[in-house]
Design a protein around this motif. Sequence first.
Motif, short mmCIF file in Angstrom:
data_model
loop_
_atom_site.label_atom_id
_atom_site.label_comp_id
_atom_site.label_asym_id
_atom_site.label_seq_id
_atom_site.Cartn_x
_atom_site.Cartn_y
_atom_site.Cartn_z
N LEU A 10 98.89 70.67 -76.74
CA LEU A 10 99.35 69.29 -76.78
C LEU A 10 99.31 68.74 -75.37
O LEU A 10 99.68 69.45 -74.42
N LEU A 11 98.85 67.53 -75.19
CA LEU A 11 98.68 66.91 -73.87
C LEU A 11 97.77 67.75 -72.98
O LEU A 11 97.94 67.79 -71.76
N GLY A 12 96.83 68.44 -73.59
CA GLY A 12 95.88 69.24 -72.83
C GLY A 12 96.44 70.54 -72.30
O GLY A 12 95.82 71.18 -71.43
N LYS A 13 97.59 70.97 -72.81
CA LYS A 13 98.23 72.19 -72.32
C LYS A 13 98.54 73.11 -73.49
O LYS A 13 98.87 72.66 -74.59
N VAL A 14 98.48 74.41 -73.23
CA VAL A 14 98.85 75.40 -74.25
C VAL A 14 100.35 75.31 -74.49
O VAL A 14 101.15 75.41 -73.56
N VAL A 15 100.74 75.16 -75.75
CA VAL A 15 102.16 75.06 -76.09
C VAL A 15 102.60 76.25 -76.93
O VAL A 15 103.55 76.96 -76.59
N LEU A 16 101.92 76.48 -78.04
CA LEU A 16 102.23 77.63 -78.90
C LEU A 16 101.11 78.64 -78.76
O LEU A 16 99.94 78.30 -78.91
N GLU A 17 101.47 79.89 -78.50
CA GLU A 17 100.44 80.90 -78.19
C GLU A 17 100.79 82.23 -78.86
O GLU A 17 101.95 82.65 -78.88
N ARG A 18 99.76 82.87 -79.37
CA ARG A 18 99.90 84.20 -79.98
C ARG A 18 98.81 85.11 -79.43
O ARG A 18 97.63 84.73 -79.39
N VAL A 19 99.20 86.33 -79.04
CA VAL A 19 98.24 87.30 -78.51
C VAL A 19 98.47 88.64 -79.19
O VAL A 19 99.61 89.12 -79.28
N VAL A 20 97.40 89.24 -79.68
CA VAL A 20 97.42 90.60 -80.22
C VAL A 20 96.53 91.44 -79.32
O VAL A 20 95.38 91.08 -79.05
N ASN A 76 102.27 102.17 -76.75
CA ASN A 76 103.20 102.53 -77.83
C ASN A 76 103.04 104.01 -78.19
O ASN A 76 101.94 104.58 -78.10
N LYS A 77 104.12 104.62 -78.62
CA LYS A 77 104.07 106.04 -79.00
C LYS A 77 103.12 106.26 -80.18
O LYS A 77 102.51 107.32 -80.30
N ASP A 78 103.02 105.26 -81.06
CA ASP A 78 102.12 105.40 -82.21
C ASP A 78 100.74 104.79 -81.96
O ASP A 78 99.94 104.66 -82.88
N ASP A 79 100.48 104.43 -80.68
CA ASP A 79 99.20 103.83 -80.28
C ASP A 79 98.90 102.54 -81.03
O ASP A 79 97.73 102.13 -81.14
N ALA A 80 99.92 101.88 -81.54
CA ALA A 80 99.72 100.64 -82.28
C ALA A 80 99.42 99.48 -81.33
O ALA A 80 99.69 99.54 -80.12
N GLN A 81 98.86 98.43 -81.89
CA GLN A 81 98.62 97.22 -81.12
C GLN A 81 99.93 96.46 -80.90
O GLN A 81 100.88 96.60 -81.66
N ASN A 82 99.96 95.70 -79.83
CA ASN A 82 101.10 94.84 -79.53
C ASN A 82 100.82 93.42 -80.00
O ASN A 82 99.67 93.01 -80.13
N GLU A 83 101.91 92.69 -80.22
CA GLU A 83 101.78 91.28 -80.58
C GLU A 83 102.89 90.50 -79.89
O GLU A 83 104.05 90.92 -79.91
N ALA A 84 102.54 89.39 -79.27
CA ALA A 84 103.52 88.57 -78.55
C ALA A 84 103.30 87.10 -78.86
O ALA A 84 102.16 86.66 -79.07
N ILE A 85 104.40 86.37 -78.89
CA ILE A 85 104.39 84.92 -79.10
C ILE A 85 104.99 84.26 -77.86
O ILE A 85 106.01 84.71 -77.34
N ALA A 86 104.36 83.19 -77.38
CA ALA A 86 104.90 82.44 -76.25
C ALA A 86 104.95 80.96 -76.61
O ALA A 86 104.01 80.43 -77.20
#
Length: 281
Positions: A10-20, A76-86
Amino acid sequence: MIHKHQHYDLLGKVVLERVVFTPPLRLKEDMQSEACLLYSVKGSSSLYDTDQKHSLDSGKGALMKCGNYFNHWHINKDDAQNEAIAIHLYPDLIRYVYRDDLPEFLTAKGKHSGPSVLMLDGSQLLKPYIESLLLYFNNPEIVDEEVIVLKVKELLSLLYKINSNNVREMMHDLFNPNNFDFKKIISKNINEDLSIEELAHLCNLSLSSFKRKFKAVFDDSPASYIKNKRLEKAAQMLQVSQDRVSDICFDCGFASVDSFSKSFKQRYGSTPSDYRNQMLN
């Protein structure tokens, strides 16, 4: 390795972000003109600001006022992928969202010297909010400007309703960066697993400017000064602690036992184990 990166702007800027992504992942966060809520859906990280290190675990969030940060996501101990929201917040974005009619809880009440980061541990208000964002990330065709505006307003309202005076104080102070002391940043982070480049980032300095300032303040190069201070702490721990040499190595900020042992022997004339035995005898 980053597997999926989605964002709504929005307004040329990242507002909602998800990364896996697959950890480990080391990220420099340059937020001189923005604040942010970072939420770990899956995975844990060490989040550094100018004052301290924070542990961010699954199902927890970190409210970060404007400034520079460093984030180290762990394997991670189970070698799983991470997921984060910003959720990124900017002064002009907030004015746009509220059409310049800011609610009372966002109006400035003067600067204060509170923390740069507030950890929001498992807030029951945040969990359903994050789940609603995941719904939008999984269905991008339904996302438009109205949705983004509503989710920003919802977040700000939720944060203020969290039963914490610290959160409410920070809401009035999101875009006032804390002043920091150069010596204090070095002292607090000297035994952390941070490179010289990462320390420079926390100080909001280029690498060359950081080295010049470091020389002026400590009369030594960063690499030499930091290594010697870490070795001094290791020598003290070997004298008074029964911790394993490997544990002392990592506690003092060394990346590997081999490099630690080599540097220690160059400084003290014996291996860490031999040094401990000599001190005990």
